[in-house]
Design a protein around this motif. Structure first.
Motif, PDB file in Angstrom:
ATOM      1  N   SER A 172       0.826  -1.208   0.000  1.00 50.61           N
ATOM      2  CA  SER A 172       0.000   0.000   0.000  1.00 50.61           C
ATOM      3  C   SER A 172       0.862   1.260   0.000  1.00 50.61           C
ATOM      4  O   SER A 172       2.017   1.252   0.422  1.00 50.61           O
ATOM      5  N   THR A 173       0.280   2.336  -0.481  1.00 51.66           N
ATOM      6  CA  THR A 173       0.877   3.669  -0.378  1.00 51.66           C
ATOM      7  C   THR A 173       0.596   4.180   1.034  1.00 51.66           C
ATOM      8  O   THR A 173      -0.528   4.046   1.519  1.00 51.66           O
ATOM      9  N   ILE A 174       1.620   4.709   1.714  1.00 54.90           N
ATOM     10  CA  ILE A 174       1.423   5.208   3.083  1.00 54.90           C
ATOM     11  C   ILE A 174       1.444   6.734   3.069  1.00 54.90           C
ATOM     12  O   ILE A 174       2.386   7.343   2.550  1.00 54.90           O
ATOM     13  N   VAL A 175       0.386   7.348   3.625  1.00 59.15           N
ATOM     14  CA  VAL A 175       0.256   8.807   3.606  1.00 59.15           C
ATOM     15  C   VAL A 175      -0.032   9.329   5.011  1.00 59.15           C
ATOM     16  O   VAL A 175      -0.904   8.822   5.713  1.00 59.15           O
ATOM     17  N   ARG A 186       5.577   6.221   1.895  1.00 58.57           N
ATOM     18  CA  ARG A 186       6.025   5.070   1.100  1.00 58.57           C
ATOM     19  C   ARG A 186       5.222   5.069  -0.192  1.00 58.57           C
ATOM     20  O   ARG A 186       3.992   5.120  -0.159  1.00 58.57           O
ATOM     21  N   LEU A 187       5.907   4.994  -1.328  1.00 55.77           N
ATOM     22  CA  LEU A 187       5.226   4.816  -2.605  1.00 55.77           C
ATOM     23  C   LEU A 187       4.605   3.425  -2.621  1.00 55.77           C
ATOM     24  O   LEU A 187       5.177   2.487  -2.059  1.00 55.77           O
ATOM     25  N   GLY A 188       3.466   3.291  -3.263  1.00 56.24           N
ATOM     26  CA  GLY A 188       2.818   1.983  -3.261  1.00 56.24           C
ATOM     27  C   GLY A 188       1.786   1.869  -4.364  1.00 56.24           C
ATOM     28  O   GLY A 188       1.826   2.602  -5.352  1.00 56.24           O
ATOM     29  N   SER A 189       0.855   0.928  -4.161  1.00 51.38           N
ATOM     30  CA  SER A 189      -0.082   0.583  -5.228  1.00 51.38           C
ATOM     31  C   SER A 189      -1.015   1.717  -5.622  1.00 51.38           C
ATOM     32  O   SER A 189      -1.483   1.761  -6.761  1.00 51.38           O
ATOM     33  N   LEU A 190      -1.321   2.626  -4.701  1.00 48.39           N
ATOM     34  CA  LEU A 190      -2.144   3.773  -5.086  1.00 48.39           C
ATOM     35  C   LEU A 190      -1.202   4.844  -5.641  1.00 48.39           C
ATOM     36  O   LEU A 190      -0.375   5.382  -4.909  1.00 48.39           O
ATOM     37  N   PRO A 191      -1.324   5.165  -6.948  1.00 43.65           N
ATOM     38  CA  PRO A 191      -0.377   6.108  -7.548  1.00 43.65           C
ATOM     39  C   PRO A 191      -0.475   7.501  -6.932  1.00 43.65           C
ATOM     40  O   PRO A 191      -1.557   7.947  -6.545  1.00 43.65           O
ATOM     41  N   GLY A 200      -5.035  17.497  -4.118  1.00 46.16           N
ATOM     42  CA  GLY A 200      -4.080  18.550  -4.475  1.00 46.16           C
ATOM     43  C   GLY A 200      -2.654  18.110  -4.189  1.00 46.16           C
ATOM     44  O   GLY A 200      -2.401  16.924  -3.996  1.00 46.16           O
ATOM     45  N   PRO A 201      -1.735  19.078  -4.145  1.00 45.87           N
ATOM     46  CA  PRO A 201      -0.315  18.741  -4.039  1.00 45.87           C
ATOM     47  C   PRO A 201       0.009  17.898  -2.804  1.00 45.87           C
ATOM     48  O   PRO A 201      -0.569  18.106  -1.739  1.00 45.87           O
ATOM     49  N   VAL A 202       0.909  16.935  -2.981  1.00 44.68           N
ATOM     50  CA  VAL A 202       1.404  16.133  -1.863  1.00 44.68           C
ATOM     51  C   VAL A 202       2.926  16.183  -1.896  1.00 44.68           C
ATOM     52  O   VAL A 202       3.525  16.452  -2.931  1.00 44.68           O
ATOM     53  N   GLU A 203       3.525  15.919  -0.738  1.00 43.89           N
ATOM     54  CA  GLU A 203       4.974  15.841  -0.685  1.00 43.89           C
ATOM     55  C   GLU A 203       5.357  14.369  -0.664  1.00 43.89           C
ATOM     56  O   GLU A 203       4.738  13.591   0.060  1.00 43.89           O
ATOM     57  N   VAL A 204       6.329  13.977  -1.475  1.00 43.43           N
ATOM     58  CA  VAL A 204       6.819  12.594  -1.425  1.00 43.43           C
ATOM     59  C   VAL A 204       8.139  12.616  -0.687  1.00 43.43           C
ATOM     60  O   VAL A 204       9.100  13.221  -1.134  1.00 43.43           O
ATOM     61  N   ARG A 205       8.131  12.000   0.494  1.00 40.85           N
ATOM     62  CA  ARG A 205       9.333  12.006   1.328  1.00 40.85           C
ATOM     63  C   ARG A 205       9.993  10.644   1.235  1.00 40.85           C
ATOM     64  O   ARG A 205       9.530   9.679   1.824  1.00 40.85           O
ATOM     65  N   ALA A 214       8.993   5.252   8.286  1.00 36.90           N
ATOM     66  CA  ALA A 214       8.312   4.080   7.744  1.00 36.90           C
ATOM     67  C   ALA A 214       9.382   3.115   7.238  1.00 36.90           C
ATOM     68  O   ALA A 214       9.991   3.351   6.212  1.00 36.90           O
ATOM     69  N   PRO A 215       9.656   2.037   7.979  1.00 36.82           N
ATOM     70  CA  PRO A 215      10.754   1.151   7.579  1.00 36.82           C
ATOM     71  C   PRO A 215      10.617   0.511   6.214  1.00 36.82           C
ATOM     72  O   PRO A 215      11.597  -0.002   5.696  1.00 36.82           O
ATOM     73  N   GLY A 216       9.413   0.540   5.608  1.00 37.35           N
ATOM     74  CA  GLY A 216       9.315   0.160   4.198  1.00 37.35           C
ATOM     75  C   GLY A 216      10.181   1.081   3.366  1.00 37.35           C
ATOM     76  O   GLY A 216      10.414   0.859   2.188  1.00 37.35           O
ATOM     77  N   THR A 217      10.662   2.159   4.008  1.00 36.89           N
ATOM     78  CA  THR A 217      11.504   3.128   3.308  1.00 36.89           C
ATOM     79  C   THR A 217      12.983   2.925   3.640  1.00 36.89           C
ATOM     80  O   THR A 217      13.799   3.768   3.319  1.00 36.89           O
TER      81      THR A 217
END
Ligand code: AMP
Ligand code: MG
Length: 315
Positions: A172-175, A186-191, A200-205, A214-217
């Motif tokens: 999953s995408t974690i937001v 975390r980037l994931g299945s939800l684009p 609107g705008p989001v920050e990708v960290r 997030a240890p998936g990172t």
């Protein structure tokens, strides 16, 4: 055990403090009762997962969120409303009912409602939130088939529900949407594009190393047993090599095994096949896997993220 049978028995196992591996639309999860610290501890033990890596809790229905955590920030509620059930994990304040072991001591918890009817039926039948990281040993390839779970965790799991290959194939995408601007942890299945369209705008960290939010990172994660190199077609260690291609097999080179993610160039299909292809290359007896990045758009960003972290493990 087929996913359409045995759900009641599996739910009873969860209530009794046991471990149940079950399919979600992303990957197979290793579930335990999120209200029971001893059950949660068994997840860490079975996965050999470091205690600093918090778990995602799963609910049967979006309406269960306010019941568990009380008031939810409006932006979080809006995302849940728009994308649940689905491959989006949201960060909320940890309620007292969730023991700290589940969140690795964080005062926040990660939560989502999976878009897989058998998973939601299992959670509903258990009647508790279900903590479930991916059902693999820590740092290794995520399981997209029940066979992957059995091969990787085997006897450490009380029940494995088999629902066939998972639909999305990537976590999953974690937001974290508690602040002014939503942050993708975390980037994931939800684009990301779908998030931006909705809020609107989001920050990708992009996390790197050290103690992660997030240890998936973690820089090194999602790794096959075989060393993997990204975009390194020229490099050669002289052994039997495997190739992970996006659309077509490589034109030249001596490859002992080749996996093509999507001949039609469909990124969603490529994501769905990614871990399965890596599991197969791992089993092919090659000494090195050379992987090709996919176009960096939509869920392709998450595919490339997983490949980079798999490659980082072998630097
Ligand atoms: P997985 O093993 O793929 O299910 O990994 C779960 C991911 O969720 C890990 O990267 C966790 O660090 C992340 N996660 C869980 N809880 C939190 C939290 N409270 N804040 C940020 N990330 C979290
Ligand atoms: Mg995982």
């Amino acid at each position: 055990m087929p996913a359409d049978r045995g759900i009641d028995e599996a739910a009873a196992v969860l209530r009794a403090g046991g471990l149940v591996a079950f399919p979600t639309e992303t990957v197979y999860g290793l579930g335990a009762n999120a209200l029971d610290p001893n059950a949660a501890a068994r997840i860490f033990e079975a996965k050999a997962r470091p205690s600093f890596d918090p778990l995602i809790s799963h609910l049967a229905d979006a309406a269960d969120l306010p019941a568990l955590v009380g008031a939810v920030p409006p932006a979080v509620a809006a995302l849940a409303d728009r994308f649940w059930p689905g491959p989006l994990t949201l960060i909320v304040d940890r309620p007292a009912a969730i023991p700290p072991i589940v969140t690795s001591g964080l005062d926040t918890m990660a939560v989502r409602v999976p878009d897989e009817p058998s998973a939601r039926a299992l959670i509903a039948a258990a009647g508790v939130p279900v903590a479930a990281p991916s059902a693999n040993r820590f740092g290794q390839l995520s399981p997209t088939r029940a066979e992957h779970v059995v091969a990787g965790l085997g006897g450490a799991v009380d029940v494995v529900l088999d629902g066939g290959p998972t639909r999305c194939g990537i976590e999953s995408t974690i937001v974290d949407a508690r602040g002014e601007r939503p942050v993708v942890l975390r980037l994931g299945s939800l684009p990301v594009e779908a998030l931006v369209e909705a809020v609107g705008p989001v920050e990708v960290r992009q996390g790197s190393s050290g103690r992660p939010v997030a240890p998936g990172t973690l820089a090194a994660h999602y790794a096959p047993r075989t060393p993997l190199r990204l975009d390194a077609v020229g490099a050669h260690d002289g052994g039997r090599r495997g190739f992970l291609a996006f659309r077509e097999p490589p034109a030249d080179g001596d490859w002992a095994a080749v996996e093509v993610l999507s001949p039609s160039g469909d990124l969603t299909a490529a994501a769905a096949r990614l871990f399965d292809a890596l599991h197969r290359l791992d089993a092919a007896g090659v000494t090195e896997i050379v992987a090709e990045a996919v176009p960096d758009a939509g869920v392709g960003r998450a595919v490339n993220d997983r490949l980079r972290r798999a490659a980082a493990t072998w630097h």
